[in-house]
Design a protein around this motif. Sequence first.
Motif, PDB file in Angstrom:
ATOM      1  N   GLN A 249       2.313  -5.082 -10.574  1.00 36.48           N
ATOM      2  CA  GLN A 249       0.625  -5.738 -10.096  1.00 36.48           C
ATOM      3  C   GLN A 249       0.199  -4.462  -9.024  1.00 36.48           C
ATOM      4  O   GLN A 249      -1.408  -3.800  -8.721  1.00 36.48           O
ATOM      5  CB  GLN A 249       0.378  -6.747  -9.267  1.00 36.48           C
ATOM      6  CG  GLN A 249      -0.125  -8.145 -10.098  1.00 36.48           C
ATOM      7  CD  GLN A 249       0.838  -9.528  -9.840  1.00 36.48           C
ATOM      8  OE1 GLN A 249       0.745  -9.381  -8.980  1.00 36.48           O
ATOM      9  NE2 GLN A 249       0.041 -10.376 -10.451  1.00 36.48           N
TER      10      GLN A 249
ATOM     11  N   SER B 105       0.767  -0.871   0.201  1.00 33.97           N
ATOM     12  CA  SER B 105      -0.248   0.406  -0.036  1.00 33.97           C
ATOM     13  C   SER B 105       0.666   1.615  -0.027  1.00 33.97           C
ATOM     14  O   SER B 105       0.504   2.504   0.069  1.00 33.97           O
ATOM     15  CB  SER B 105      -0.945   0.354   1.794  1.00 33.97           C
ATOM     16  OG  SER B 105      -0.416  -0.117   2.154  1.00 33.97           O
TER      17      SER B 105
ATOM     18  N   GLU C  85      -0.738  -0.912 -10.581  1.00 35.45           N
ATOM     19  CA  GLU C  85      -2.010  -1.413 -11.278  1.00 35.45           C
ATOM     20  C   GLU C  85      -3.290  -1.005 -10.202  1.00 35.45           C
ATOM     21  O   GLU C  85      -3.958   0.166 -10.519  1.00 35.45           O
ATOM     22  CB  GLU C  85      -1.701  -2.393 -12.084  1.00 35.45           C
ATOM     23  CG  GLU C  85      -3.936  -2.726 -12.801  1.00 35.45           C
ATOM     24  CD  GLU C  85      -3.601  -3.875 -13.544  1.00 35.45           C
ATOM     25  OE1 GLU C  85      -4.696  -3.771 -14.459  1.00 35.45           O
ATOM     26  OE2 GLU C  85      -2.906  -4.667 -13.472  1.00 35.45           O
ATOM     27  N   TRP C  86      -2.953  -1.853  -9.168  1.00 34.19           N
ATOM     28  CA  TRP C  86      -4.022  -1.797  -7.998  1.00 34.19           C
ATOM     29  C   TRP C  86      -4.249   0.118  -7.323  1.00 34.19           C
ATOM     30  O   TRP C  86      -5.087   0.563  -6.880  1.00 34.19           O
ATOM     31  CB  TRP C  86      -3.919  -2.913  -7.115  1.00 34.19           C
ATOM     32  CG  TRP C  86      -4.574  -2.742  -5.819  1.00 34.19           C
ATOM     33  CD1 TRP C  86      -5.607  -2.938  -6.271  1.00 34.19           C
ATOM     34  CD2 TRP C  86      -4.469  -2.887  -4.610  1.00 34.19           C
ATOM     35  NE1 TRP C  86      -6.382  -3.005  -4.426  1.00 34.19           N
ATOM     36  CE2 TRP C  86      -5.534  -2.438  -3.498  1.00 34.19           C
ATOM     37  CE3 TRP C  86      -3.455  -2.142  -4.230  1.00 34.19           C
ATOM     38  CZ2 TRP C  86      -5.930  -2.557  -2.601  1.00 34.19           C
ATOM     39  CZ3 TRP C  86      -2.842  -1.748  -2.831  1.00 34.19           C
ATOM     40  CH2 TRP C  86      -4.615  -1.971  -1.755  1.00 34.19           C
TER      41      TRP C  86
ATOM     42  N   ASN D  25      -3.239   2.368  -9.150  1.00 35.74           N
ATOM     43  CA  ASN D  25      -3.663   3.559 -10.215  1.00 35.74           C
ATOM     44  C   ASN D  25      -2.647   4.139 -10.545  1.00 35.74           C
ATOM     45  O   ASN D  25      -2.172   5.861 -10.680  1.00 35.74           O
ATOM     46  CB  ASN D  25      -5.051   4.371  -9.297  1.00 35.74           C
ATOM     47  CG  ASN D  25      -5.731   5.054 -11.220  1.00 35.74           C
ATOM     48  OD1 ASN D  25      -5.024   4.441 -12.131  1.00 35.74           O
ATOM     49  ND2 ASN D  25      -6.270   6.083 -10.525  1.00 35.74           N
TER      50      ASN D  25
ATOM     51  N   ARG E 226       1.825  -8.698  -3.675  1.00 33.84           N
ATOM     52  CA  ARG E 226       1.935  -8.702  -5.352  1.00 33.84           C
ATOM     53  C   ARG E 226       2.931  -8.542  -6.371  1.00 33.84           C
ATOM     54  O   ARG E 226       4.584  -7.846  -5.425  1.00 33.84           O
ATOM     55  CB  ARG E 226       1.116  -7.585  -5.298  1.00 33.84           C
ATOM     56  CG  ARG E 226      -0.707  -7.392  -4.687  1.00 33.84           C
ATOM     57  CD  ARG E 226      -1.055  -5.974  -5.067  1.00 33.84           C
ATOM     58  NE  ARG E 226      -2.581  -6.529  -5.482  1.00 33.84           N
ATOM     59  CZ  ARG E 226      -3.717  -6.654  -4.539  1.00 33.84           C
ATOM     60  NH1 ARG E 226      -2.638  -6.200  -3.121  1.00 33.84           N
ATOM     61  NH2 ARG E 226      -5.392  -6.832  -4.496  1.00 33.84           N
TER      62      ARG E 226
END
Length: 249
Positions: free
Chosen positions: A232, A86, A235-236, A238, A228
Amino acid sequence: MRTLLEEEYAPITRQIGFIRADVDRVADEFVVWMQGLGKYAGRSAHGLPSLRDALELLPPLTTELRRSLFVQRENGWTACFNNLYSGSDVLSTCWTVARRLRTDCVQITSVPNIRRGGRLRYGSVQFSLRRFERDDPSSSLEHDRSRDRVVYASNDGGRWVFDAVGEVQPFEQTAQYTARPIRKRFTSQMLADYCEALGISPFDEHSYLGRSIIVETTIARPDREKARTLAQAREWLNIEAGDAARYDG
């Protein structure tokens, strides 16, 4: 907008921590802290030619802290990153290790405010300075925080907010703190200037020297962990290449 490596490695570089101590002292103290929490922590040193090579040691990115990266910098500072997908949450690492070493720490955030495909990346520029007294054995995270300094301008759920808390530092550009729009009250260039005043060039990849240390830690429930790749995670969240260059902040 100014970011490290133009966000090529975001979210790893979303937040960066700096501790005023040698990289070996920082990594060793982090290992002792982790072991005190009942976690296995093993370290490995690497002499890598570039910051990019060091950051490549962190993926895959995970929901719980598995790998922490400490990179020697010029002027006696060590930079801190980790593999949380995150975005590196380095605040607890910086504050705890700095407290244990009785030294200074800085945490920064520089994220562009970008809307794409109906999704918004909430922008934020943050500066946090903590000074732990070298001669004060009672200094702790709960000790007197009056000498802390936090300055930020952030998009809080669609509304820009600004705040400046704690002891004003002599290098601050306080006249800018009443600017309109609110996001202009604290910009990434101001963030860089504040760090430069402390001997840190946060967005200059060449100021991160070659010696890096990775510390790997265990987690309680690895079966619940989500992992991830860097692609990935981007992309998650943005994140696209060039976001920072398109944003004036």
